[in-house]
Design a protein around this motif. Sequence first.
Motif, PDB file in Angstrom:
ATOM      1  N   GLN A   7       3.901 -15.220  13.481  1.00  0.00           N
ATOM      2  CA  GLN A   7       3.680 -14.186  12.473  1.00  0.00           C
ATOM      3  C   GLN A   7       3.792 -14.759  11.063  1.00  0.00           C
ATOM      4  OE1 GLN A   7       6.683 -11.247  13.254  1.00  0.00           O
ATOM      5  NE2 GLN A   7       5.953 -10.869  15.334  1.00  0.00           N
ATOM      6  N   ARG A  26       4.543 -12.842   7.869  1.00  0.00           N
ATOM      7  CA  ARG A  26       4.850 -11.464   7.471  1.00  0.00           C
ATOM      8  C   ARG A  26       4.382 -11.124   6.065  1.00  0.00           C
ATOM      9  NH1 ARG A  26      10.725 -10.884  10.394  1.00  0.00           N
ATOM     10  NH2 ARG A  26       9.870 -11.195  12.475  1.00  0.00           N
ATOM     11  N   ALA A  27       3.924 -12.137   5.345  1.00  0.00           N
ATOM     12  CA  ALA A  27       3.414 -11.840   4.006  1.00  0.00           C
ATOM     13  C   ALA A  27       1.918 -11.553   4.054  1.00  0.00           C
ATOM     14  CB  ALA A  27       3.698 -13.009   3.084  1.00  0.00           C
ATOM     15  N   SER A  56      -0.185  -9.276   6.291  1.00  0.00           N
ATOM     16  CA  SER A  56      -0.604  -8.309   7.280  1.00  0.00           C
ATOM     17  C   SER A  56      -2.014  -7.822   6.949  1.00  0.00           C
ATOM     18  CB  SER A  56       0.419  -7.181   7.263  1.00  0.00           C
ATOM     19  OG  SER A  56      -0.160  -5.972   7.582  1.00  0.00           O
ATOM     20  N   TYR A  57      -2.878  -7.854   7.924  1.00  0.00           N
ATOM     21  CA  TYR A  57      -4.288  -7.494   7.747  1.00  0.00           C
ATOM     22  C   TYR A  57      -4.927  -8.227   6.568  1.00  0.00           C
ATOM     23  CZ  TYR A  57      -3.473  -3.727  11.061  1.00  0.00           C
ATOM     24  OH  TYR A  57      -3.154  -3.011  12.179  1.00  0.00           O
ATOM     25  N   GLU A 117      -0.878 -11.099  -2.554  1.00  0.00           N
ATOM     26  CA  GLU A 117      -1.151  -9.671  -2.490  1.00  0.00           C
ATOM     27  C   GLU A 117      -1.677  -9.179  -3.823  1.00  0.00           C
ATOM     28  OE1 GLU A 117       1.658  -6.729  -0.550  1.00  0.00           O
ATOM     29  OE2 GLU A 117       2.466  -8.624   0.175  1.00  0.00           O
ATOM     30  N   GLY A 146      -1.988  -6.847  12.084  1.00  0.00           N
ATOM     31  CA  GLY A 146      -0.961  -6.106  11.365  1.00  0.00           C
ATOM     32  C   GLY A 146       0.325  -6.873  11.142  1.00  0.00           C
ATOM     33  N   LEU A 147       0.631  -7.805  12.035  1.00  0.00           N
ATOM     34  CA  LEU A 147       1.857  -8.579  11.880  1.00  0.00           C
ATOM     35  C   LEU A 147       1.572  -9.935  11.257  1.00  0.00           C
ATOM     36  CD1 LEU A 147       3.669  -7.762  15.241  1.00  0.00           C
ATOM     37  CD2 LEU A 147       4.189  -6.883  12.981  1.00  0.00           C
ATOM     38  N   ARG A 188      -0.606 -12.151  12.261  1.00  0.00           N
ATOM     39  CA  ARG A 188      -0.919 -13.211  13.214  1.00  0.00           C
ATOM     40  C   ARG A 188      -2.382 -13.589  13.075  1.00  0.00           C
ATOM     41  NH1 ARG A 188       2.047 -10.206  18.146  1.00  0.00           N
ATOM     42  NH2 ARG A 188       0.526  -8.646  17.516  1.00  0.00           N
ATOM     43  N   HIS A 225      -7.384   3.487  11.130  1.00  0.00           N
ATOM     44  CA  HIS A 225      -7.335   2.684   9.905  1.00  0.00           C
ATOM     45  C   HIS A 225      -7.868   1.279  10.143  1.00  0.00           C
ATOM     46  CE1 HIS A 225      -3.638   0.209  10.655  1.00  0.00           C
ATOM     47  NE2 HIS A 225      -3.495   1.104  11.585  1.00  0.00           N
ATOM     48  N   SER A 279     -11.114   0.100   8.168  1.00  0.00           N
ATOM     49  CA  SER A 279     -10.731  -0.722   7.023  1.00  0.00           C
ATOM     50  C   SER A 279     -10.918  -2.224   7.220  1.00  0.00           C
ATOM     51  CB  SER A 279      -9.272  -0.472   6.641  1.00  0.00           C
ATOM     52  OG  SER A 279      -8.968   0.888   6.654  1.00  0.00           O
TER      53      SER A 279
END
Lengths: 586, 331, 323
Positions: free
Chosen positions: B33, B35-36, B38-39, B65, B110-111, B113, B293, B297
């Motif tokens: 993962q 975590r910074a 996601s998607y 981000e 989402g995670l 990955r 979503h 998206s």
Amino acid sequence: MCALKLKVRSILGLGVIALQLACAWAIVPPQPVRPGEELALSTAQSGKYGGRLAIALRSEPKTFNPVTLVDGSSREITGRLNADLIHINRATQNTEPALAKSWKVSKDGLRYTLQLRRGVRFSDGAPFDADDVVFSFAVYLDEKLHSPQRDLLVVGDKPIAVTKVDAYTVAFQLAQPYAAAERIFDNIAILPRHLLLKTYEQGKIGEAWSISAIASEMAGLGPFRLKEYLPGQRATIERNPYYWKIDKEKKRLPYLDEITFLFVPSEDAQVIRFQSGETDLISRMSADNYAVLERDQQARAFHMNDLGPGLEYNFLFFNLNSVLPKGAGSVAAKQDWFRKVEFRRAISAAIDRDSITKLVYRGRATSLVTHVNPANKLWLNPNVRLAPRSADKAREMLRTAGFSWKQDGTLVSASGAPVEFSILTSSSNAQRSQIATIIQDDLKQIGIKAQVVPLEFRSLLDRVFQTHEYEAAVLGLGGGDVDPNPQMNVWLSTGSNHLWNLGENKPATPWEAEIDGLMKQQLSTLKVPARKRLYDRVQQLVADNLPIICLASPNILVGAKNKVGNFNPSILDPYVLWNADELFLQ
Amino acid sequence: MNSPLRRWLAVLVAIHFIFLFCGFFAPYDEAEQDRAASYAPPTKLHFVDVAGRFGIRPFVCARKEVEDSSGGYEEDCSHTYAVRFFVSGTKSHLFGVDAPGRISLLGTDGLGRDQLSRFLFGARLSLFAGLLATTLALIVGLIVGMAAGFYGSIVDTVLMRLAELFLALPWIYLLLAVRAFLPLHLSPEQTFLLLVTLIGAIGWARPARLIRGVVLSGKQRNFVLVGRNLGATDFYLLRRHILPQVYGVVLAQAALLVPQYILSEITLSFLGLGVGEPAASLGNLLGALQQYHVLTSYWWMFIPGISLIPLFLAYFLMANALQRRLEFIPI
Amino acid sequence: MRFLFSRLVHGIFLLIGISVLAFLLFALAPGDYVSEIRLNPQISPETLVALRHQYGFDDSIAVRYAHWLGAALHGDFGFSFAYNVPVTRLLGDRVANTLLLTLPATLLAWLVAIPIGVISAAKQNRWEDRAVSLGNTTLLITPDLLISLSFLWFALRTGYFPVGSMTSLGYEEMRWPEKLKDIALHAAIPITVLVLSIVPVLIRHIRATMVETLQSPFVRAARAHGIPRGRLLFRHVFPAALNPLISLLGLSIANLLGAALITEIVMSWPGLGPLLLESVLARDLYVVIGAVLVSTLLLQAGVFISDLLLFASDPRIRTKSAG
């Protein structure tokens, strides 16, 4: 208006199409207020009559019978059809008079005398009085019916004694003092004796008012009454013209002509329908979908609200059961670790709760340290705080507890066994599965190999409650009320939801014994500050000993079209429709 | 072996080879993962740096981000990471970038990955589930079909009635129902084996019927009759004379069944009844699209699904080639 | 008639076999309806024990099956714990909804497939045939799941078609032409998906049968007599190729049921598929068995109808069964 109705009925594939002439869509006007009616006054803004509200439900109701219902959808609909004696206002979280206009408590706290409103009528026009109350409680307390409400009405192993004093006065006698006793009246729907007495005497009340019941055979005291139920599609409820509340302009509530509940099985489909404007209200959605809808709110004339943390708490817990099934030897061996409080503390320290709130809930959640959520301002112990995540601290705790690491970083116990366990989650709850996946990754950092096992919800419960064949699990518990009393069966070591160690007759550890004592003591303590002190200590004990490692509490996310007036969502269930009588369309 | 057959076989072998060694071809582990991120959308490969110089070695920019809290990402090309080939960390990978840079050519889930890695690992699982289930179904089908065809009479009647029972079932409905009867508390590896067994166990009937037909006509042929008259045992006859005749049918069936069974696994996982987190399967990856979503998206989440089309095309063409070849076999 | 009768008996035996199979497997599953109620913190253990008893979970499997079979023979297929209604009622509505998708889809698929298949056979190996074959192959290898998801995406993006469920809100107030239009609009996307999922199989078979028939001597003779091409194809060759195609009808229904399950779930169409998935997850014993039985029945009905058609169209079968 009459319409030709195409009805397709079929028996096992042999389709029979029947044309049926149905007369519908007559709108029921509210009855004029009669002298002598003791009506309740709504403090909400005055609205205008008319219109229909649509909302989607995740599953179909299983019944319309308030005595036997257990599922959320049935409660959502049936709650609008019925009324209780004393109600918990979902906005203020305090009790308020409902069908009982006032009540008195005897000095010893054992006798409650309720004064009922006069002139109130059921949705079929029949009058309501003390006989209906006595009848209703007799039904709820009937052992043969196994009504879920019965558990709440049995105080100190004795059922509450209900007696009629006069036509509008009812007395409730408790066997022992009961904290916040008036809160137990919430959600106990008063039944129409004139319709159900015969059914009850025939012993058939359990089957009454099923989803196949005819609307005209039902009546209630709620703001609405059932109009129509189409299996697989929708249920419609219409105005109860006799409802006992009026607004500031002396207009009888409710304002809405009808509410339609659409059965939309998935959250995503619900979001689609809300976005396309087919439904007017939405609640219970993931933060991801909330974000999608939020982007649209200007363009499509609806608004989204984040009400902050609700009462649901999600947590990780280990199997600490002392009674294990045969063949669960591997669990028994691992319980040596699970029982060490340092081990549980290390796990708690290693879990990145902020990542959970960020990734799973997109920031719309609160990291938890105990089961009491920051939203529960009345009962929260502010001195129990969450320590920041630290893998180093976790390692230190594990080292003191006798664990060590192999060359490749694998954590091993004192006996040299690698530390591995599985975490069960519900396969139908995407968010909890994600939580478990994050925990799995966190634990990898400190050398623990955790395996995520998504299980169908019912199988998961079976393992936790019956066979005890599991090592750890992520679950969530909700609460219908902020009061500690509904939490009794989680914290008492004999409680049926004492998840980590079930079926015990006596507390397994000193701290569990202390919690038992504190919880029982608070139940019969009447003063709130004294109860709060006891409950504060419970929270401290939970945070120190971590029988459940609390993780996060998701915010309650709701949305409504701008045209819905008096929209006042609450963090208590039902989030948006609790004041259905006051909602109106502009 | 004729040429189209050889060609499609080679393509399929190559595809399976890549998936089999997905650990090497994927830049990350399926469960790793970030975590910074996601998607996060697919990482762009750059050849021209900020100064406008062109380089042979592609590089990627850092990801950050967007600051308006919309959850989107943008490139920050003040930090760049060159793509390196044959990198070896704890395991060796075909390509990768130096930490803290990340390369996710198909975006992330989402995670956070890497979708490319999850696709490769997931495809391995789904493909091999299909292959193994086919093998199982064909073995059972072969035994039942040969027994029914060779022994005839009561054995034939019983076995073929049983096969009819299975054929009369709407099998995806049955698969769904049966899957839920079986324990779900299993590790991904056990679930995988369970799915394979289940799909194979439900799917044996059609090959069994076909094989029976071939055996029925095959055992009337002269050399079999002669062999029997010369006192050959049943086992000998089956092994030496009957079995070679059914090879063609079995192979053609295999090419038809594999994609069908891959799809079965995908369907079960899609419906949440297959292997679970954190293991990837093509069904899991497609299942994410059931979320509104994700569907609306994040376009890159479609890629694993779309990649099924060329894969199934290869199988389809091979099945065609096999069938055509079968028609030329003189029976 | 003996032919038809034997098919019927055969079907009934199949159903019994399947019901035993389904019931046995299901009884072995862990978990039940009552377990869900457990998480409600307001219910006592005594209540749960009583509920278990009330629902008959404590009886042996054999007793439960015997009860169920006895009732089934009287048209009672048991009770849904989750819905609290007889299974028959629950399934009835859902089957009707599934048929509302599958019947038009079957009809449309054949209407589309016949001209394409016939023309493609007539123009064998020319560009028309190649184009058809290319499109057909693409469709054939594209999983139904992917088609469903793409169409869902399309519907959501464009907003041209309503998604989810079967009718719009306010359906009851509509007059019947509007009602028909409303249902048709909701069904448009799922039906399209279903048609796309079976059409390639049909086209392939129709083309193959036609190619074969086109090579038979009577066609060559007819062609020599100078019968116009279109008339020859559709009036003479196609009817001659019909028999194998009729058997295909039964088969296509089986395919369709599988595709319908996925499509219904993806599009939230209130048919048999979502009900089955829901009841499987809820371990709603009798509903699962009912749903599997009903889908088997639908499949067998398809086969039976194609048998009937075959019986009507093929004199060879009639004489055989008479003798």
